[in-house]
Scaffold this motif. Sequence first.
Motif, PDB file in Angstrom:
ATOM      1  N   TYR A 404       6.989  37.096   8.884  1.00  0.00           N
ATOM      2  CA  TYR A 404       5.824  37.137   9.769  1.00  0.00           C
ATOM      3  C   TYR A 404       4.535  37.209   8.950  1.00  0.00           C
ATOM      4  N   GLU A 405       4.518  38.065   7.942  1.00  0.00           N
ATOM      5  CA  GLU A 405       3.303  38.193   7.117  1.00  0.00           C
ATOM      6  C   GLU A 405       2.994  36.878   6.398  1.00  0.00           C
ATOM      7  N   GLU A 406       4.044  36.197   6.016  1.00  0.00           N
ATOM      8  CA  GLU A 406       3.860  34.878   5.391  1.00  0.00           C
ATOM      9  C   GLU A 406       3.204  33.912   6.377  1.00  0.00           C
ATOM     10  N   SER A 407       3.577  34.015   7.635  1.00  0.00           N
ATOM     11  CA  SER A 407       2.983  33.102   8.627  1.00  0.00           C
ATOM     12  C   SER A 407       1.489  33.383   8.789  1.00  0.00           C
ATOM     13  N   LEU A 408       1.093  34.648   8.659  1.00  0.00           N
ATOM     14  CA  LEU A 408      -0.335  34.976   8.739  1.00  0.00           C
ATOM     15  C   LEU A 408      -1.083  34.342   7.564  1.00  0.00           C
ATOM     16  N   GLY A 413      -4.347  29.844   5.279  1.00  0.00           N
ATOM     17  CA  GLY A 413      -4.367  28.721   4.327  1.00  0.00           C
ATOM     18  C   GLY A 413      -4.632  27.392   5.007  1.00  0.00           C
ATOM     19  N   ILE A 414      -3.919  27.104   6.078  1.00  0.00           N
ATOM     20  CA  ILE A 414      -4.042  25.762   6.677  1.00  0.00           C
ATOM     21  C   ILE A 414      -5.395  25.604   7.368  1.00  0.00           C
TER      22      ILE A 414
ATOM     23  N   HIS B 160      -1.177  28.196   0.406  1.00  0.00           N
ATOM     24  CA  HIS B 160      -1.881  29.027  -0.584  1.00  0.00           C
ATOM     25  C   HIS B 160      -3.371  28.734  -0.530  1.00  0.00           C
ATOM     26  N   ARG B 161      -4.178  29.783  -0.661  1.00  0.00           N
ATOM     27  CA  ARG B 161      -5.620  29.609  -0.606  1.00  0.00           C
ATOM     28  C   ARG B 161      -6.141  29.128  -1.954  1.00  0.00           C
ATOM     29  N   GLY B 168      -0.516  37.675   2.700  1.00  0.00           N
ATOM     30  CA  GLY B 168       0.778  37.237   3.224  1.00  0.00           C
ATOM     31  C   GLY B 168       1.463  36.234   2.322  1.00  0.00           C
ATOM     32  N   ILE B 169       0.671  35.380   1.688  1.00  0.00           N
ATOM     33  CA  ILE B 169       1.188  34.380   0.754  1.00  0.00           C
ATOM     34  C   ILE B 169       0.451  34.598  -0.571  1.00  0.00           C
TER      35      ILE B 169
END
Lengths: 420, 221
Positions: A404-408, A413-414, B160-161, B168-169
């Motif tokens: 879930y945190e990865e989705s945030l 990012g996107i 990734h930013r 989160g990433i």
Amino acid sequence: MSLNRRDFLGASAAAAVMMAAPRVNGQARPHVVVVGGGAGGATAARYIAKDSKGAIDVTLIEPTRTYYTCFFSNLYIGDFRTLDSLAHSYGTLASEYGINVVHDWATGVDRDAKEVALAGGGRVGYDALVLSPGIDFVEGSVPGWDITAQNKMPHSYKAGSQTELLKAQVLSMREGGVYCMVAPPNPYRCPPGPYERVSMVAHQFKQNNPTATILILDPKPKFSKQALFEEGWQKHYPGMIQRLGPDFGGGNVEVRPDSMEVVIDGSPEKVDVCNVIPAQKAGRICHEAGLTEGNWAPVVPATMQSRMDENVYILGDATSQGDMPKSGYSANSQAKAAAMAIRGALTDARTFPPRYSNTCWSLIAPEDGVKVGASYEPTEEKIAKTDGFISATGEDAAQRKATYEESLGWYSGITSDMFG
Amino acid sequence: MSVTTAAGEEIGDPEAGREAFKECAACHEIGAGAENGIGPHLNLIFGRQAGSLEDYVYSPSLKRMGANGLVWDLRTLDAYIENPQSLVSGTRMSYPGMGDPDRRADLLAYLRKFSADPANIPEAAPTALPTKPDLDPEILAIEGDPAYGAYLSSECTTCHRRDGSDEGIPSITHWPEEDFVAAMHAYKQKLRPHPVMQMIAGRLSDEEIAALAAYFANPEQ
């Protein structure tokens, strides 16, 4: 021929001037028009402008001034995001990337004259055109429902006021009432989207209306992430969700918005909220431009060029391209391939093989996220899946929380990748 | 300038596979209305756990393999068709095996047409084989080309930013190049567990990893 230093510098300077200045024959720099400012169009506009470094003029035509992402709009229904956090403006694309952002509807394309007609009366010429209009609905696909019924029975499959409406209906539903979703047939935008939405509605009910129930009427025998969703529903919302597939009438549904009824295989049922997600087709401009076969716009897999017009590139949900699901991530990935192809076609930019990928996260309950993803390569016939993964059933809570945190992080990012 | 040629490889020729399927048709049905016969029907075979159709009575061996985690995909079906007994000792599939790998590929391409479409069910099995990185010699000769890395980085920046934010990433900017290269190879070899990164790194060549490392070491340039 060998060049001395002076010749080389002179040649470079001349080349630089030609790139930056209007062509001597009076034409402006190459001009790309992008129709649609979502995950496909905004990304394409930004990458073309950014990477051409001023050698290509970019106009982005998008009717809305504030764009609400469809992805994560279910999380707003579940109270995991605010609507404001899904809102994005085009200001940075205009101010930092020099993109001419036109808030208007594209109503037609004259492919011979290479011009786009706008509802406001303007016409915009192009050297290359990018169409990324998303989806529209197939009229009559759910008998009894049309666009005039969307206030009583919202689709909420284009984010914004429809999403707010559905959430308001869910929150004000009577105690113990029935929320019904009429799920769409394949293919459609965001394959796990309806089922993530059911999870978010169930989460709301668990907090505020625990005797409410959810009825899914589904024309499909199976759906994306089915095992993961069904495991999650059993765990978090036992007894709340019932799904009728085509074997039990889920594919033979009519709705009556005035009486808030759904007719399942001829039997009327009263419901309290009815979320009708109709069958889908490419956004209208693709049909107006004569670039569709059936409901979708076929494209060349390596470049996203229309199969019918090499000067038009089509992205995202509107396309028929092969194995990639209709998702924001897919559209973003396709936009970069198209942006590169366009720069190669209109300038002398280096080009490389396209790289297509997709990952899709879904939230089932607080901090219980799952994902599926794949990589793709173009063949002559289609964009074909070559590898993939999916979350496993039975994963521990820490892994689901990390997902879930990865989705945030992905959302952050996107959206920066789209809007700068 | 032409952009690229088609990269992915079709599994095989499904039309030739239709012919090859005649060997199977005495026991197996496939397509609309297919039912179990001597053998189970083969609709939706890709991605199915072995021995999992509820209305077919499998051999104990096949049931056991399914319980142990055997899922039918390109690799496992290819092995099973080549020699059923080598994959599932004691299977009741009394078939001597199809030795010709091209014929098996055609057959698999035919069978694949009757399974779920990844456009609709993203977790569905692949419909093509990945090509090994096979770039122009000119590109392969470029060691750590930041311009190529900048292009490749667009696949990274969906998640990734680029500004290095870590939410989160993880951030991947301003890493020492050797650390970046080591991490990517660890994903490629599936030593690091994250499935998205295993997939992304899995199709990057050494040169592409070097180019990305060079770019992300200093993305502002």
